[in-house]
Each structure stands twice: as C-alpha cells, then as structure tokens.
Write an enzyme that holds these catalytic residues in place. Structure first.
Site, short mmCIF file in Angstrom:
data_model
loop_
_atom_site.label_atom_id
_atom_site.label_comp_id
_atom_site.label_asym_id
_atom_site.label_seq_id
_atom_site.Cartn_x
_atom_site.Cartn_y
_atom_site.Cartn_z
N HIS C 57 0.82 -1.21 0.00
CA HIS C 57 0.00 0.00 0.00
C HIS C 57 0.85 1.26 0.00
O HIS C 57 0.37 2.34 0.32
CB HIS C 57 -0.90 0.02 1.23
CG HIS C 57 -1.81 -1.14 1.36
ND1 HIS C 57 -2.77 -1.41 0.43
CD2 HIS C 57 -1.90 -2.13 2.29
CE1 HIS C 57 -3.45 -2.51 0.79
NE2 HIS C 57 -2.92 -2.97 1.91
N HIS C 219 -7.66 -4.40 -1.09
CA HIS C 219 -7.04 -5.67 -1.46
C HIS C 219 -7.89 -6.36 -2.52
O HIS C 219 -7.81 -7.56 -2.71
CB HIS C 219 -6.91 -6.59 -0.25
CG HIS C 219 -6.41 -5.89 0.96
ND1 HIS C 219 -7.24 -5.31 1.88
CD2 HIS C 219 -5.15 -5.63 1.37
CE1 HIS C 219 -6.51 -4.74 2.83
NE2 HIS C 219 -5.24 -4.90 2.54
#
Ligand SMILES: Nc1ncnc2c1ncn2[C@@H]1O[C@H](COP(=O)(O)OP(=O)(O)O)[C@@H](O)[C@H]1O
Ligand SMILES: Nc1ncnc2c1ncn2[C@@H]1O[C@H](COP(=O)(O)OP(=O)(O)O)[C@@H](O)[C@H]1O
Ligand SMILES: [Mg+2]
Ligand SMILES: [Mg+2]
Ligand SMILES: [Mg+2]
Ligand SMILES: [Mg+2]
Lengths: 214, 334, 334, 214
Positions: C57, C219
């Site tokens: 991320h 995700h």
C-alpha cells in the site's frame, strides 16, 4: 503571363482545412501503423482552429496562409506546429504584398516553405518525413517551369510529384520522429506526414489552378 | 482502456483545471490555459526559471512549480511539446526583470518550439537563455551526447536552477549551474509495460510479458535491447553498468540519486531496486548524499523505472539540499 | 508479471532495507526487521503514535513515519497483517513514557494481532490505546459501521493523531482526536483493474476491460456493484453520492479531501476527478480547506482511485494543517 | 486408562511441520480457487520456523505446542498467525505440566483450542473456515468418549470427523475471509483453512495413537 489574384485566393486555405478534416481518420490510421496514431487528430485540431480564425470575408491568400501558420504555431505544439507553421509562415512571407501569384513567385513560395521546414526540423529528404513529399514537389515545379511549361501544368507536375514522393516513403526506413523506433520494421507503409503534406500540396495545386486567370 | 477521464481529447485541460483548484497556495493560472505559474510569479528581481513539456509525465512538469524550483511551466498535449506560444507565455509569466532560464528536455518538438518562443521573446526585449537536458545515456553514444534525450535528470536540473535563482543569482549564474547540473547527470530507464494515450485508445508500442526494454525513453522510445526480465539486483547492476562509466563516476564521488517509477510500478519495487543500487555505489566508494525515490517523472501507466545519478560538487550539493516546496519535490530543511 | 523484484517471497524485506538506506534522516531500524521507527523515537515525554498493516500500500504504512505523524510502524507481508509481535515491538519502539496510540485499520488480521499485542504490552505495563479506522462506506451499511474497513482515511487519522501528539497532548487526548478524525471521515474506492501479489504470481480477482468496481477495497475486496466504466465526472458524482449522505456532510462544512490513486492510475486522472469533486462540493456550499491529491494509499499496481472526505472542526483543521514531514505526506507551513 | 507420555510426544509437532510442508503446494492450490492462493505459503512459513525452533532433543509436547504457537504468532501474522497460534497456545496451556495425556485431557485440549480460535477469530461453524473441520472433530471426540470408546478410537473418530467437516465446506458459502468476496460463487470447492486444519488434526490423531501406552 497568367496568374492568381491573391486578394481572391484566401479560399485555398479553406480548401486545405476541409481536406485535412475530411482525411482526419485516414491520417491517424496511417500514423497508427508505425507512429502513435494521432497525426489526423493533431492536424485537424490546428487546421480547424485556422478555419475558425480566417474570418469573413476571407482575407487574401498571404494573410490566410499567415493565419494558418499562426494557428499551427499556437494551436498544436508538438513537431507539427513548428514544421507546418514554418511551411505556411515562409510561404506567406514570400508572397508578401504581391497582388498576383505567377509561376515564378509560386516556385519561390514553395521553395521558401521547403527551406522553412528544413531549417526548423533539421530532417532531410529520405528520412521518411513530409519532406519526401514536399521536396520532390518543389523540384518538379521548378523543373516544369524551367522547361517552359505553363503555370497550370507546373502545378499539376508538382501535385503528381508530391504523390509520387508520398508513395516513395513506403520503402524508406524512418530516421526521424516516432517511427524511427522501429528501424527496419518501419518499412512497408507510407509516412503519415508525407501523406498530409501530399494532400496539402494537391489541394494547393487544384485551388490555384481553378483560380488561374489569363 | 480503464481510465478516469471525460473527453479523451481534453484530458490535459481537465487535469490542469483540477490542479489549479487543488493547489491555489502554490500555483496560479495565466491568460494561457496551457501555462501555469507560481502563485507569486513573476517575482521582481528574481531570474525566472521555466520549463515545459508534454503531459502524461506527472508530477513533471507542472508539479515542479513551487518555492525554490520553477516559476512557470508550459503544458503540452500528452507526450507532445507545448506550442511555441505557450513557451513564450511561460517566459512572460516568469519574467521578474532579470531574464528567464528555460530548462527543458532534448526532444525535436520542444527544441523547435523553444527556439521559436525565444526568438519571439527577444523580439520584445525579454532575455531567455536555455539549458537542454540530455541525461539519457542509452539514447545516443557519448560522442553524440547532444543527441541524447532529457529524462528524469531534468528534475535535478530544475531543482538546481530553481535553488540558484532563489539565492538571487543572475541569469548567467542560473544557466551555468543548471548546465553544470545536467552535465554532471546521467540516466537510464527500463520499461516493463507499454502505456496508452487516452485520445489514441491503444498502446503504440508493446513490451511482451516476461520481457523488459533496457534504455527505453519516456514515451516508449526504443531502448538498447529487449531481453528477458531479470531479478531487481541484476536490473540495478545493468543500469549502473550503463550509467557509471559514461560520465564517468568514480570512487570518492558524492552523489544525488533519483529512482523514479514510470507510473504503474509499485513504490516498494523502487526501494528493492534502490537497495541494490545503494549497495553497489557504496561498494565502489561513492556516497549517496541525496536519494530521491518515488514517482518523480512518469509515463502515464507504464511499468518500469528510471535511474538518475548526479555527481555533486559543493555548489550542486548546496543547491540540491536547498529548501523547496512543490507537488513533485519538497525539501524541508530539518 | 513484469516486476522489479528479487525473491518474490522476500519483497517486503528487500523493500524495507532499501527504504531504511534511502531515508536515514527520517527513519531507523529496530531489532525487529518488520518494525521501523522515527529516527529519534522513542521521544521521551511524547505519546507514541503507531500503526501497522500489510505491505503493498506504499507509501502507507511505513512512509508516514516522520515529524508530526507516526513514530513507528509494524510491517506485514503483502496484503497481510503484521504479526502480534511486530505490533508489540512497534509499541515499544514508540513508547516515550506517556503511552502509545495505535491507529490502525479494521481488518480481521489486524484486529486479532493488535488485540494480542496490546495484551502482551499491558502485561509489562505499557499502556496502549487503539483507534480502528472504518471509513470505507461501501463495506457495510451505516447501521453496521463497526464492520467497515479502514482505507485511505487512515492517512488523515494518522496526520491528526500525530499532530496532536506533537503538540504534547496526553494519550487520552491523542486517542480522542484520532477517534474524532476517523468518525468525521468517509471514503469510497473505484477499482479499474486487478493487481498481482508477486509471491502468488497471478491476480486473485479480476475487473474486465471497460468495467469498474464501485466500492472496491484495498485488497480487491468486493464493491457494491460492477458496472460499465463512465466518464470521470460521473465517477465523481457516484462517489459523492455514496459518501456525502453517510456522515452526512452538509452546506457550510469545511473539509479535508484526499484523492488517492490505487497505484497505476496516472496522477493527471486524479486531478480530472478532483476537478469535478471540488466543483460539486463547492456547489453544495462546502469548502475544501485541505486537498490531498496523489498516491497516498495504494494497492500494488491496481488502477483506480479512492475518495476520502473529512469534516473539519477547528481542532481537526488545526491538526491537519500542522507541519509534518514524511515520505507520504509533507506539510510545510509557508 | 491408556495415555501418551507427554515428555516423549514432542515429535507430534515435527510430524505436523512435515505434513504442512508436504502439502504446501496443495494448500495454496486449494486457496487459489476462491482465495488468494497463498495458504500453503503462509502455513509452511510459520510451521518451518517452528520446526527450526523446536531444538534437539525435542521438548515435551506441551512445550513443543507452545513453540509452535509462538512461531505462528511471531512468524506469519495475517489471520493464520493469531488463529492457529491461539489454537496451539490454548492446547499447550491446557496440557500444562501434566505428565500423561489421557482421553479426557485430550478432549479438554481440543475443546480449549476450538474456543481459542473462536474467541480470537469471531467466526462460527458454517462460515466455511477451519472451524468447520475443528468443531465437528471436537464434538466427535467428546461423543466417542461419552460412549465409552477407548482413547485410540476417540482419536480415529475425531480424525474422521475432521475430514467429513472439511468436505462439508464444499457446499458452504464463505461468510468470512477473502472468499466471502465471491458469495454464491464460493460454493463448490473446499475451504483452504478447513483443509489445513483437517491435515493437522489427522496428524495429531495418528501421532498420539502411535505413542499410546497401556
Ligand atoms: N524533423 C522533421 N521534419 C519533417 N517532418 C517530420 C519531422 N519529424 C516528424 N516529422 C513528420 O511528422 C509525422 C508525424 O506527425 P504526428 O503524428 O502529428 O506527430 P507525433 O509523431 O508527435 O505523434 C511523421 O510522419 C513525419 O512525416
Ligand atoms: N475468522 C476466521 N476464523 C477461522 N478461520 C478463518 C477466519 N478467517 C479466515 N479463516 C480461514 O483462513 C483461511 C485462509 O487462510 P490464508 O490463505 O492463509 O489467509 P488469507 O486469506 O489472508 O490469504 C480460510 O480458508 C479460512 O479457513
Ligand atoms: Mg503524437
Ligand atoms: Mg503521431
Ligand atoms: Mg490466502
Ligand atoms: Mg493472503
């Protein structure tokens, strides 16, 4: 000696604008083969802006060419802005305030345009660019004139040479511009800039011929 | 093509409008929609520092307008030089009475348009001097350095030129520092996937899955070879093998190192690459004094990375370290 | 899969090493290779502000360690919570004697590991209090807010909590401000393409060409609908329709707005989206006081975007505006 | 009453490590159908670390289970670390310092493990998780014991129920974890966690049975 009254010939630029717009998709398609597929988009953007800027009534041809040059300089950037801007800017400058376009002036105008493109772009005939249409067209015009042929025929020779020049790019390897990425693989298709330049020269030839006066 | 756009022919206009809305504390519009300026530009008594280039490389070019960097930027279509008029208007927007330094990259269109714009500016008495970035090693042999493209080294050139101007230097000095910056800088890129210009709608080159293009340019210009993808540490070694001998860099050198993603490569991969780069440079007795890792100069959604190394002398070190605030690069003196 | 990695099982280790090498002026290693800390942490007399989460991320999570933000971060595998031990070690690394605020996102793994770590810490007298971000509107109906995922709103929560701690507040105050921050924040994402975890080697979900997934998670968690891609302005409207009524936001509100790319989306497209967002918010009588546009919280090489909106009161406004220096977010008070 | 001497039973954990490593690819493949294809990778990472930490000579089973729990807590993170860490941690705690494992203690150990997983994970049987293997296995063990069956048979019943439980997940819709993304589409394949849990329970059953002493 026959000639074109320049004050009445601004329409030649309108015809160029129309020709480019009518071939927008085709020019992009040609560019798509070995370039990035935007040549029609780029050209049409600049020429359309020029068309809008011409005004009504149409200005004389020298002024109209200058409007076109300015629109290209100011409207499209990239390489086409300076290259075609220089072409039409040099043409406009050569015409200056002449009232009538005769064959010798036309020859000088084409030659000045060619030199303008060469100066700003630093490419040479054989590099698979618009010069491969423009240079032989100039040469053919001058040759016809030297052979004593009438203005109309000089124009037709010029247009035919532009087309032949365009087609000659099919067998060339691109040495400048985006297509030079492909090296040997750039062979086998005509060059996008040579195609638009041929179109422009054909339109100029036809436009001047039909405006020819005794 | 899954993209966040409205009219594909107007992506630049739409993005610039959003940029101006978001960052009014930093940038301001000008009369030309393709030129943005520092919100305080022109700053009287300061040399104006200007660049320009095609869009699609964000945060380059417009993201480097800010304190201690650029005063104005001319904005082109995607991957296409700004117009001569836009370069000219950017010069005017930056001109604080001490002349303008135009620091740009070596591309056919930019060269032509800058040349025309400089001529136009000088016609009304505005002095513009230029430095042309040519840091991309694989784009031409060292004997033909003048032919090389400008790539991410431009960011360091802007940083140096902008910092020098912020110090109050005159135009000659700004130009000399920026020229030294780019002369001391070498870059190379590796491409891992192609990209799509929205108005075109499909990629105009391709990189096969499992392959990489070493030496690729920022618009997909051809590299020096296409080969099977290798581990990050080998990519790092390969890039260094091209870059280091070219200047050449040598033991004892102090460096600024910029690793930029091309757009779609995850940031963590830039650090995986940098881990090795830093190790090798250290092993050769060089010292990285200023690392910059991130998406500094991109190519739409291309995957891949560029490596840029600058050899520092005391002046370049001072200018790279100087405070700056812009979207693309911020240096806080802590 | 064209990626810049060495061993796909060691991408996190390799990247963290590179990160530490590049940013020694900001971060430092700890005894746990999966925990990094502010180079001055623990700072005596300051509440420690900690987060942790899966990798992939970036710049979240580790990129937010810095002045005025986080003191330490626990680092997980790609898209996978850090271990309880790493959370615990991050608490210890941040503990300056006034307790630790752990500000993290609402995911099953993180909840479990934080719970275990807090228990372990309290066993040796270290007081840790937590705030769980749940800003992702589409992940559950408003009546079940506690089930919602934490997404890019976490960045603003860290900014607020970090700034409050930097002011010298005590643990209760830091927790209260961070809790207020996330309670005042709503987010939504749109996914435009999938992503591939290197160790897995292929995407584990898919978004067809020409389609978008509204409400997607970081995700690839399912959104609320998959529909044909639409112009950016309609995407903006759609996102606002989900986000605005949820708090609800209303005329007169001052806002912080964060538009983050998911990784591969070109930055210019974020500005195209923001152009419309800013227009609509303005039209509704709200004022964007702090816009953040960029790749603040990504999902490897996913294409797509998240929108996060925070309603500001005087305290949140002050804390968002406070100076900060980190890789992910820098606020220079100019 | 028959039982297992715990001081000599640390090898059961070694057998679990081997079983997980032998099924690394298979577990990932199962996870790939409706999850993200990393379950074997995650499990093998933690179990391998545990194997390395066990030391030589092998510790008694309670200690070995605690080493395994710690390795999972410290080594894999995600959800599997806490879930399986809690399972083996609760088992180790239940065994405490008992010298011998008999059927009632074994039943309590399994039940404590189940409760540990439920407490940390908040999932319920029927959610298509490892609980769907673990819960029926516990129940079967207790039922066999209540029916007065010998310890070895209780273990076999337990293992059989774990397998039946694993297979029962084929028809379930995932309600927690990554696969819950797929809703109705998560039906038709067995759950990865239920598969690894079944493998673990089978290994425990076989390992204890072969160490049973009169
Ligand atoms: N230096 C140059 N001199 C003359 N023509 C050039 C030069 N560089 C490029 N061209 C012409 O430009 C054409 C491509 O134009 P266009 O597609 O509009 O620009 P771009 O390549 O930037 O997308 C080529 O087909 C070639 O004829
Ligand atoms: N809350 C929970 N309780 C019990 N088991 C769970 C829970 N959440 C997930 N699981 C189990 O985890 C398994 C997936 O594990 P793994 O693939 O290692 O993790 P991830 O889903 O993070 O990739 C699922 O098959 C399921 O059995
Ligand atoms: Mg183009
Ligand atoms: Mg083109
Ligand atoms: Mg999995
Ligand atoms: Mg996983």
């Amino acid at each position: 000696m026959r000639g074109v009254v320049l004050a009445d010939a601004g329409g030649v630029v309108v015809e160029m604008v129309d020709a480019i717009n009518a071939n927008r998709a085709k020019l992009s398609e040609i560019d798509g083969a070995i370039g990035d597929g935007d040549h029609g988009i780029n050209m049409s953007k600049g020429f359309t802006q020029a068309g809008a800027a011409l005004g009504d009534p149409l200005p004389p041809l020298p002024k109209a060419l200058q409007v076109l040059a300015d629109a290209l300089f100011e409207g499209i950037g990239g390489s086409m802005g300076p290259l075609y801007g220089s072409l039409f800017g040099a043409m406009a400058e050569t015409l200056g305030s002449a009232p009538v376009l005769d064959a010798p002036l036309c020859g000088r105008m084409l030659r000045a345009g060619l030199e303008g493109v060469e100066e700003i772009g630093s490419a040479k005939p054989g590099d698979k660019t618009l010069l491969d249409s423009l240079a032989p067209a100039c040469d053919a015009f001058d040759a016809a004139m030297a052979a004593g042929r009438p203005f109309a025929e000089c124009l037709r020779e010029m247009a035919a040479a532009a087309e032949k020049g365009r087609d000659s790019t099919r067998d060339m390897i691109a040495r400048v511009g985006r297509a030079s990425r492909l090296g040997e693989r750039s062979r086998g298709v005509v060059d996008a800039g040579a195609s638009s330049c041929c179109l422009i020269l054909q339109t100029i030839a036809a436009g001047l011929e039909k405006r020819l006066q005794a | 093509m899954n993209r966040i756009i409205n009219n594909p022919d107007l992506v630049v206009e739409d993005a610039v409008r959003g940029y101006l809305k978001a960052h009014a504390d930093l940038v301001a519009p000008t009369g030309n929609p393709r030129v943005i300026r520092h919100h305080l530009a022109p700053r009287q008594g300061k040399v104006g520092v200007v660049t320009g280039g095609g869009s699609g490389h964000e945060p380059a070019f417009l993201g480097y307008v800010g304190d201690g960097i650029l005063d104005s930027v001319a904005i082109g279509e995607i991957f296409s030089s700004p117009t001569a008029k836009s370069f000219h208007d950017a010069f005017v927007a930056a001109d604080g009475g001490r002349g303008v330094a135009c620091l740009y990259g070596n591309y056919a269109g930019d060269n032509m348009n800058v040349k025309l714009a400089v001529k136009q500016a000088s016609a009304h008495g505005l002095v513009v001097k230029t430095v042309v970035a040519n840091d991309d090693v694989p784009s031409a042999p060292v004997a033909e350095r003048a032919k090389r493209r400008g790539v991410a080294g431009e960011v360091l050139m802007w940083k140096v030129g902008g910092a020098r101007a912020a110090e109050g230097a005159d135009l000659e000095q700004v130009i000399a520092s920026a020229q030294k910056a780019i002369d001391s800088t070498r870059s190379i890129g590796i491409g891992l996937s192609a990209c799509t210009i929205p108005a075109v709608g499909k990629p105009n080159f391709s990189i096969d899955n499992g392959m990489m293009e070493v030496g690729i340019g920022h618009h997909g210009e051809p590299g020096v070879k296409v080969s099977a993808i290798c581990p990050a540490s080998e990519m790092a070694d390969l890039m260094l093998e091209h870059v280091l001998p070219d200047l050449p860099f040598a033991a004892g050198d102090d460096l600024a190192v910029l690793v930029s993603g091309l757009g779609a490569t995850p940031i963590m991969e830039l650090y995986i690459l940098y881990d090795r780069i830093s190790e090798v440079l250290g092993g050769k007795g060089m010292k990285v004094r200023h690392p910059f890792i991130g998406n500094y100069f991109t190519s739409l959604e291309m995957m891949g990375v560029t490596l840029t190394i600058m050899r520092l002398d005391a002046e370049l070190d001072r200018l790279v370290a100087a405070p700056a605030r812009s979207l693309g690069l911020t240096k806080v003196v802590s």
